[in-house]
Design an enzyme around this catalytic site. Structure first.
Site, PDB file in Angstrom:
ATOM      1  N   LEU A 100      -4.387   5.892  -0.071  1.00 11.39           N
ATOM      2  CA  LEU A 100      -3.864   5.632  -1.401  1.00 11.39           C
ATOM      3  C   LEU A 100      -2.633   5.066  -1.626  1.00 11.39           C
ATOM      4  O   LEU A 100      -1.689   5.642  -0.940  1.00 11.39           O
ATOM      5  CB  LEU A 100      -4.027   6.837  -2.216  1.00 11.39           C
ATOM      6  CG  LEU A 100      -5.617   7.380  -2.463  1.00 11.39           C
ATOM      7  CD1 LEU A 100      -5.605   8.756  -3.179  1.00 11.39           C
ATOM      8  CD2 LEU A 100      -6.056   6.530  -3.490  1.00 11.39           C
ATOM      9  N   ASP A 101      -2.458   3.932  -2.628  1.00  9.13           N
ATOM     10  CA  ASP A 101      -1.118   3.473  -2.795  1.00  9.13           C
ATOM     11  C   ASP A 101      -0.008   4.550  -3.498  1.00  9.13           C
ATOM     12  O   ASP A 101      -0.800   5.524  -3.845  1.00  9.13           O
ATOM     13  CB  ASP A 101      -0.910   2.135  -3.315  1.00  9.13           C
ATOM     14  CG  ASP A 101      -1.793   2.225  -4.628  1.00  9.13           C
ATOM     15  OD1 ASP A 101      -1.399   3.072  -5.517  1.00  9.13           O
ATOM     16  OD2 ASP A 101      -2.458   1.255  -5.124  1.00  9.13           O
ATOM     17  N   LYS A 102       1.025   4.429  -3.397  1.00  9.31           N
ATOM     18  CA  LYS A 102       1.978   5.350  -3.988  1.00  9.31           C
ATOM     19  C   LYS A 102       1.958   5.699  -5.360  1.00  9.31           C
ATOM     20  O   LYS A 102       2.068   6.603  -5.904  1.00  9.31           O
ATOM     21  CB  LYS A 102       3.379   4.814  -3.715  1.00  9.31           C
ATOM     22  CG  LYS A 102       4.627   5.820  -4.245  1.00  9.31           C
ATOM     23  CD  LYS A 102       5.985   5.311  -3.618  1.00  9.31           C
ATOM     24  CE  LYS A 102       6.358   4.342  -4.420  1.00  9.31           C
ATOM     25  NZ  LYS A 102       7.743   3.990  -4.122  1.00  9.31           N
ATOM     26  N   SER A 104      -1.106   5.973  -6.864  1.00 10.94           N
ATOM     27  CA  SER A 104      -2.251   6.543  -6.996  1.00 10.94           C
ATOM     28  C   SER A 104      -2.228   7.848  -6.676  1.00 10.94           C
ATOM     29  O   SER A 104      -1.503   8.130  -5.951  1.00 10.94           O
ATOM     30  CB  SER A 104      -3.356   5.483  -6.367  1.00 10.94           C
ATOM     31  OG  SER A 104      -3.490   4.426  -6.987  1.00 10.94           O
ATOM     32  N   ARG A 186      -6.945  -2.341  -8.061  1.00  9.76           N
ATOM     33  CA  ARG A 186      -5.774  -2.863  -8.693  1.00  9.76           C
ATOM     34  C   ARG A 186      -6.161  -4.342  -8.794  1.00  9.76           C
ATOM     35  O   ARG A 186      -5.816  -5.164  -9.730  1.00  9.76           O
ATOM     36  CB  ARG A 186      -4.422  -2.730  -7.938  1.00  9.76           C
ATOM     37  CG  ARG A 186      -4.166  -1.215  -8.413  1.00  9.76           C
ATOM     38  CD  ARG A 186      -2.912  -0.648  -7.947  1.00  9.76           C
ATOM     39  NE  ARG A 186      -2.596   0.878  -7.965  1.00  9.76           N
ATOM     40  CZ  ARG A 186      -2.365   1.426  -9.120  1.00  9.76           C
ATOM     41  NH1 ARG A 186      -1.928   0.733 -10.290  1.00  9.76           N
ATOM     42  NH2 ARG A 186      -2.346   2.822  -8.966  1.00  9.76           N
TER      43      ARG A 186
END
Length: 241
Positions: A100-102, A104, A186
């Site tokens: 999960l990106d930072k 999220s 995104r």
């Protein structure tokens, strides 16, 4: 004899794909010599990653973790304020299945079972991941239709798979994906003129986020764990747990 990348996965260090990257970057040694891709090892060989001995784990650990915004999904990064390994701070070495990106938050699966990670992350298996997403403007029927049928992502030169999407608020939708392209949701939204304001993963396969507070984790056991292994066509869910 076992292929080195599979051996490293069995040690709970990373997935086979990540193991190949470790080998290629010169961070793995076998009996004191730099490892090469494709080589095989046995239990009598000394395998080291970053000068630390690697041994297969006997007791399997699988956690559901509610990752907060700001935590970076990486094992080691001197530029990250807090890595997921530091945030979980579990006494057994674990890694994660899918990022999960930072920006999220939400559900992560953490484990020392490298084969489980390999099965969960294989795109061809089309395992479901569910998210709730808030965007910067009102959601239209056209937006939902375009997202559902698949969106061409110019940066990746790839069209996303058809997916299930449902509007649950004026600016909020629920989406179920069966693939994991880099920053996929995104990118999909941006391609259609929307910007994601909040993104939370609420389910991975049969494992749900509900009941977990931000920053908390729980160990998966019983039927929940067994079901996860069955979905990955594995039969060792309870072994050593």
């Amino acid at each position: 004899m076992t292929r080195l990348n599979k051996y490293l996965a069995e040690c709970g260090i990373c997935s086979r794909r990540e193991a190949d990257k470790l080998i290629e970057s010169g961070r793995v040694r076998v009996n004191g010599q730099l490892a090469v891709s494709g080589m095989q090892v046995s239990e009598t060989d000394l395998v080291e990653v970053d000068k630390k001995s690697a041994r297969p784990v006997s007791a399997k650990v699988v956690l559901a973790y509610n990752k907060p915004v700001g935590v970076t999904c990486t094992e080691k990064d001197r530029h990250a304020k807090k890595t997921i390994i530091e945030a979980v701070s579990y006494p057994v070495r674990l890694t994660y299945a899918g990022r999960l990106d930072k920006e999220s938050d939400g559900l992560m699966i953490m484990t020392n079972d490298g084969e489980l990670i390999q099965r969960m992350m294989k795109g061809a298996n089309r395992h479901e991941k569910e998210y709730t997403v808030k965007v910067d403007k009102e959601i239209t029927d056209r937006f939902l239709e375009d997202m559902a049928k698949g969106v061409y992502l110019k940066e990746l030169d790839e069209t996303t798979r058809p997916c299930v999407i449902e509007k649950i608020g004026k600016y909020t939708f629920r989406i179920i994906l069966t693939q994991g392209l880099n920053r996929q949701i995104r990118r999909m939204c941006e391609s259609l003129g929307y910007k994601v304001k909040q993104l939370t993963r609420v389910r991975i396969m049969n494992i749900e986020l509900k009941g977990l507070k931000t920053g908390e984790y729980r160990e998966l056991k019983g039927e929940e764990l067994s079901s996860l292994y069955r979905l990955c066509n594995m039969e060792t869910g309870q072994k050593g747990v």
